[in-house]
Design a protein around this motif. Structure first.
Motif, PDB file in Angstrom:
ATOM      1  N   GLU A  61       0.872  -1.184   0.000  1.00 53.44           N
ATOM      2  CA  GLU A  61       0.000   0.000   0.000  1.00 53.44           C
ATOM      3  C   GLU A  61       0.902   1.223   0.000  1.00 53.44           C
ATOM      4  O   GLU A  61       2.122   1.112   0.174  1.00 53.44           O
ATOM      5  CB  GLU A  61      -0.911  -0.013   1.235  1.00 53.44           C
ATOM      6  N   THR A  62       0.316   2.394  -0.202  1.00 56.16           N
ATOM      7  CA  THR A  62       1.117   3.612  -0.157  1.00 56.16           C
ATOM      8  C   THR A  62       1.303   4.063   1.283  1.00 56.16           C
ATOM      9  O   THR A  62       0.601   3.601   2.193  1.00 56.16           O
ATOM     10  CB  THR A  62       0.441   4.747  -0.943  1.00 56.16           C
ATOM     11  N   LEU A  63       2.236   4.990   1.474  1.00 59.26           N
ATOM     12  CA  LEU A  63       2.486   5.507   2.818  1.00 59.26           C
ATOM     13  C   LEU A  63       1.257   6.221   3.367  1.00 59.26           C
ATOM     14  O   LEU A  63       0.893   6.032   4.538  1.00 59.26           O
ATOM     15  CB  LEU A  63       3.687   6.460   2.788  1.00 59.26           C
ATOM     16  N   THR A  64       0.587   7.036   2.553  1.00 58.33           N
ATOM     17  CA  THR A  64      -0.594   7.747   3.046  1.00 58.33           C
ATOM     18  C   THR A  64      -1.729   6.784   3.374  1.00 58.33           C
ATOM     19  O   THR A  64      -2.457   6.982   4.351  1.00 58.33           O
ATOM     20  CB  THR A  64      -1.079   8.799   2.030  1.00 58.33           C
ATOM     21  N   GLU A  65      -1.897   5.730   2.580  1.00 53.61           N
ATOM     22  CA  GLU A  65      -2.922   4.725   2.891  1.00 53.61           C
ATOM     23  C   GLU A  65      -2.641   4.073   4.234  1.00 53.61           C
ATOM     24  O   GLU A  65      -3.568   3.858   5.040  1.00 53.61           O
ATOM     25  CB  GLU A  65      -2.976   3.673   1.776  1.00 53.61           C
ATOM     26  N   TRP A  66      -1.390   3.748   4.457  1.00 55.23           N
ATOM     27  CA  TRP A  66      -1.018   3.109   5.730  1.00 55.23           C
ATOM     28  C   TRP A  66      -1.238   4.061   6.896  1.00 55.23           C
ATOM     29  O   TRP A  66      -1.783   3.668   7.944  1.00 55.23           O
ATOM     30  CB  TRP A  66       0.441   2.659   5.664  1.00 55.23           C
ATOM     31  N   LEU A  67      -0.830   5.328   6.738  1.00 55.92           N
ATOM     32  CA  LEU A  67      -0.995   6.299   7.818  1.00 55.92           C
ATOM     33  C   LEU A  67      -2.470   6.506   8.152  1.00 55.92           C
ATOM     34  O   LEU A  67      -2.841   6.577   9.333  1.00 55.92           O
ATOM     35  CB  LEU A  67      -0.359   7.635   7.430  1.00 55.92           C
ATOM     36  N   ARG A  68      -3.303   6.589   7.138  1.00 58.80           N
ATOM     37  CA  ARG A  68      -4.720   6.888   7.374  1.00 58.80           C
ATOM     38  C   ARG A  68      -5.445   5.748   8.079  1.00 58.80           C
ATOM     39  O   ARG A  68      -6.486   5.971   8.694  1.00 58.80           O
ATOM     40  CB  ARG A  68      -5.398   7.216   6.048  1.00 58.80           C
ATOM     41  N   ARG A  69      -4.929   4.542   8.020  1.00 57.00           N
ATOM     42  CA  ARG A  69      -5.608   3.451   8.723  1.00 57.00           C
ATOM     43  C   ARG A  69      -5.019   3.201  10.115  1.00 57.00           C
ATOM     44  O   ARG A  69      -5.432   2.264  10.799  1.00 57.00           O
ATOM     45  CB  ARG A  69      -5.611   2.172   7.886  1.00 57.00           C
ATOM     46  N   GLN A  70      -4.082   4.059  10.552  1.00 59.53           N
ATOM     47  CA  GLN A  70      -3.576   3.970  11.922  1.00 59.53           C
ATOM     48  C   GLN A  70      -4.552   4.645  12.886  1.00 59.53           C
ATOM     49  O   GLN A  70      -5.277   5.567  12.524  1.00 59.53           O
ATOM     50  CB  GLN A  70      -2.197   4.634  12.031  1.00 59.53           C
ATOM     51  N   THR A  71      -4.577   4.202  14.124  1.00 58.96           N
ATOM     52  CA  THR A  71      -5.427   4.821  15.140  1.00 58.96           C
ATOM     53  C   THR A  71      -4.855   6.169  15.544  1.00 58.96           C
ATOM     54  O   THR A  71      -3.685   6.478  15.285  1.00 58.96           O
ATOM     55  CB  THR A  71      -5.517   3.927  16.382  1.00 58.96           C
ATOM     56  N   ASP A  72      -5.667   6.974  16.196  1.00 58.19           N
ATOM     57  CA  ASP A  72      -5.210   8.277  16.669  1.00 58.19           C
ATOM     58  C   ASP A  72      -4.039   8.125  17.639  1.00 58.19           C
ATOM     59  O   ASP A  72      -3.092   8.928  17.620  1.00 58.19           O
ATOM     60  CB  ASP A  72      -6.356   9.030  17.354  1.00 58.19           C
ATOM     61  N   MET A  73      -4.101   7.091  18.476  1.00 62.73           N
ATOM     62  CA  MET A  73      -3.014   6.868  19.427  1.00 62.73           C
ATOM     63  C   MET A  73      -1.711   6.514  18.707  1.00 62.73           C
ATOM     64  O   MET A  73      -0.631   7.005  19.067  1.00 62.73           O
ATOM     65  CB  MET A  73      -3.392   5.752  20.411  1.00 62.73           C
ATOM     66  N   GLU A  74      -1.829   5.689  17.676  1.00 59.10           N
ATOM     67  CA  GLU A  74      -0.630   5.314  16.914  1.00 59.10           C
ATOM     68  C   GLU A  74      -0.053   6.526  16.180  1.00 59.10           C
ATOM     69  O   GLU A  74       1.174   6.705  16.126  1.00 59.10           O
ATOM     70  CB  GLU A  74      -0.971   4.197  15.922  1.00 59.10           C
ATOM     71  N   LEU A  75      -0.908   7.354  15.604  1.00 54.24           N
ATOM     72  CA  LEU A  75      -0.422   8.556  14.931  1.00 54.24           C
ATOM     73  C   LEU A  75       0.248   9.506  15.912  1.00 54.24           C
ATOM     74  O   LEU A  75       1.274  10.132  15.601  1.00 54.24           O
ATOM     75  CB  LEU A  75      -1.571   9.269  14.218  1.00 54.24           C
ATOM     76  N   GLN A  76      -0.314   9.620  17.110  1.00 49.72           N
ATOM     77  CA  GLN A  76       0.298  10.471  18.133  1.00 49.72           C
ATOM     78  C   GLN A  76       1.688   9.960  18.492  1.00 49.72           C
ATOM     79  O   GLN A  76       2.623  10.748  18.664  1.00 49.72           O
ATOM     80  CB  GLN A  76      -0.590  10.519  19.374  1.00 49.72           C
ATOM     81  N   HIS A  77       1.820   8.642  18.596  1.00 45.80           N
ATOM     82  CA  HIS A  77       3.120   8.034  18.880  1.00 45.80           C
ATOM     83  C   HIS A  77       4.116   8.347  17.770  1.00 45.80           C
ATOM     84  O   HIS A  77       5.310   8.564  18.026  1.00 45.80           O
ATOM     85  CB  HIS A  77       2.963   6.522  19.053  1.00 45.80           C
ATOM     86  N   LEU A  78       3.645   8.389  16.520  1.00 46.34           N
ATOM     87  CA  LEU A  78       4.510   8.665  15.375  1.00 46.34           C
ATOM     88  C   LEU A  78       4.770  10.158  15.195  1.00 46.34           C
ATOM     89  O   LEU A  78       5.637  10.541  14.402  1.00 46.34           O
ATOM     90  CB  LEU A  78       3.884   8.110  14.089  1.00 46.34           C
ATOM     91  N   GLY A  79       4.010  10.993  15.900  1.00 45.95           N
ATOM     92  CA  GLY A  79       4.167  12.433  15.744  1.00 45.95           C
ATOM     93  C   GLY A  79       3.551  12.962  14.467  1.00 45.95           C
ATOM     94  O   GLY A  79       4.030  13.951  13.895  1.00 45.95           O
TER      95      GLY A  79
END
Length: 557
Positions: free
Chosen positions: A68-86
């Protein structure tokens, strides 16, 4: 029996090679050796080697998809996971740049998906983390690997095909003398540098990464009330000052908006380059330069006129290209360029001359292996830097951070010129830099000039070297005046065929593929980053599958 394939390394080149191998073909037995505990991240993106503030210089739209693309992968992460990634969900965009560690997590997730897909397609997969390949031996019918796991004795394995996807070659110990670092990685070591006068050799993204890593140990970047980025030093860090140095003393430009996929070229096309290779054996580089000039004039006549392109040669293009930047204050230039790049991004407007050079570098790269020794030297010395500067632009945020540090009085840029000396032996810590009658003293010093070219002598496998099958890459000598061809000249890198296999005459397996970028730079000077890893992995995987294809049976009439 299934074909036995080994991949040494699970970074981007190893990942794209694996992707190419695991379709619904004849079943393969694939073993992946990774010296790190977490396979699938790649050295430039591992969290233990990179600081969270280090940015990658490739956007999602430029990344060849894996599963998948990077944006597709990012968009399916949870809010908590995105917060962890900054990463802010609202800021996810195909043209956004993310921290290196985010790309590492993305690559790791894609690698896991590939392993599952491989098993589902009937392939046997063996993943060996914390296993370092310490030796390689080519034999008549297979390739022997000697592999060491932690403190165990080396074990022996035999394979039909072996892919060296070892990626970057960074030393484990970088502070070779007190306060003197020969690489920005591992980045956590730079956090130990106290507030002091810091020198950084290199003004590209690697140098910026090093600077930001140290800067965030002694302060923080924050937005002010107007939304502008500022640097706030911590109390007690008044002694922190940084000087970035390079030969020209210029900063890279901010990433520029361009159309993707690329628009076709008009003059400097693949067909034109192939014709030049076939017909211009005596002056191939000059023929290529003529095509370069025609394309640039057609795309942006005003820019061509501004640098006097019609009168330029291979030897004079770089001084003309860099003149405006070299004669302006680097921070004033950076601020103007950033404002232009920001506006162009909002308007989706392309600077045609930059876009033309960006598109041409991939086409011109096809001719580099065909240059004779003299032209290859001319190319590396004079012409190559134009392309590298054009495609090595950096994230807008990186430029904002540099400007913030400069406004706070923490950063200056120095042009070293062609005659400079770095002395780390006459001082107890750091280094002294001498250039054109000027002496600069630094309590800490970082060489951030990036991955250097490696050659045959740098292959880390003693038996393979002892077999004499790894040779420097070769090109033809320049033609003499009477047109008679001279001898073959060894130029650097290692000698590989079009499938990245070693070239030799011995009766040994020729199924060892070198996809390690550091060994390819001399004849493939634009090989860099994840896009090149994809290209290399695709070529190697196709070659392996071709060898495993059942013979074609032609029915008799």
């Amino acid at each position: 029996m299934a074909l036995r394939v080994a991949i040494i390394g699970s970074g981007p080149t190893g990942i794209y090679t694996l992707k190419g191998l695991i379709g619904k073909s004849e079943p393969l037995e694939i073993t992946i050796f990774e010296s790190d505990a977490e396979p699938g991240k790649g050295t430039p993106y591992r969290p233990d080697l990179n600081d969270a503030a280090m940015l990658s210089n490739i956007a999602s739209i430029e990344l060849p998809p894996i599963c998948e693309t990077l944006t597709e992968w990012l968009r399916r992460q949870t809010d908590m996971e995105l917060q962890h990634l900054g990463v802010e969900r609202d800021a996810i965009s195909e043209r956004e740049f993310y921290p290196r560690v985010v790309l590492g997590e993305f690559l790791h997730a894609q690698f896991q998906q590939l392993l599952n897909a491989a098993t589902a397609n009937g392939h046997a997969i063996h993943l060996k983390a914390r296993h370092r390949v310490v030796d390689i031996e080519l034999r008549a019918d297979d390739i022997r690997l000697s592999v060491k796991a932690l403190d165990d004795e080396p074990a022996e394995f035999g394979f039909d095909h072996v892919v060296m996807a070892t990626g970057h070659d960074w030393p484990e110990t970088t502070e070779v003398r007190p306060g003197y670092f020969i690489s920005p990685w591992p980045a956590p070591l730079l956090k130990t540098i106290p507030p002091c006068n810091l020198g950084i050799l290199g003004t590209s993204l690697s140098g910026i990464d090093a600077l930001i890593t140290v800067s965030t140990a002694h302060g923080a970047f924050m937005l002010d009330g107007q939304g502008d980025l500022q640097y706030e030093p911590l109390p007690g860090t008044e002694a922190f000052r940084a000087t970035m140095m390079s030969r020209k003393g210029v900063l890279p430009e901010a990433d520029f908006y361009c159309e993707i996929p690329y628009r076709p070229l008009t003059f400097c096309t693949e067909a034109a380059i192939e014709n030049a290779i076939a017909t211009r054996k005596l002056d191939l580089l000059d023929a290529i330069f003529d095509l370069f000039k025609q394309e640039l004039v057609a795309c942006d006549p005003d820019y061509a006129a501004s640098i006097g392109l019609s009168l330029l040669t291979v030897e004079t293009i770089a001084p003309a290209y860099f003149r405006a930047r070299e004669t302006n204050d680097p921070f004033a230039w950076a601020a103007r360029n950033l404002a232009e790049a920001d506006l162009n991004k909002k308007l989706k407007q392309t600077v045609e001359w930059r876009y033309a050079i960006l598109r041409m570098h991939e086409v011109i790269a096809k001719a580099i292996p065909h240059l004779d020794a003299d032209d290859l030297t001319r190319f590396h010395k004079h012409f190559k830097t134009v392309f590298i500067d054009d495609y090595a632009t950096v994230p807008h945020e990186s430029i904002r951070r540099l400007l913030a540090l400069h406004r706070t009085g923490k950063l200056e840029i120095v042009a070293l010129g062609n005659n400079s000396e770095i002395d780390n032996k006459s001082v107890e810590r750091g280094a002294v830099v001498r250039t054109e009658g000027r002496e600069l003293r630094f309590e800490a010093f970082i060489d951030a000039t990036g991955q250097h070219e490696l050659s045959a002598r740098d292959i880390p496998f003693p038996t393979l070297v002892g077999q004499g099958v790894v040779r420097k890459a070769a090109t033809k000598a320049a033609f003499s005046l009477d047109g008679a061809e001279q001898e073959i000249v060894r130029t650097g890198g290692i000698d590989l065929d079009d499938d990245f296999r070693l070239v030799f005459e011995d009766n040994l397996s020729n199924n060892l593929y070198c996809g390690s970028i550091a060994f390819l730079l001399h004849k493939l000077p634009f090989v860099q980053g994840i896009t090149s890893a994809c290209d290399i992995g695709e070529v190697i995987s196709k070659a392996i599958l071709k060898s495993n294809a059942p013979p074609l049976i032609i029915a008799q009439a």
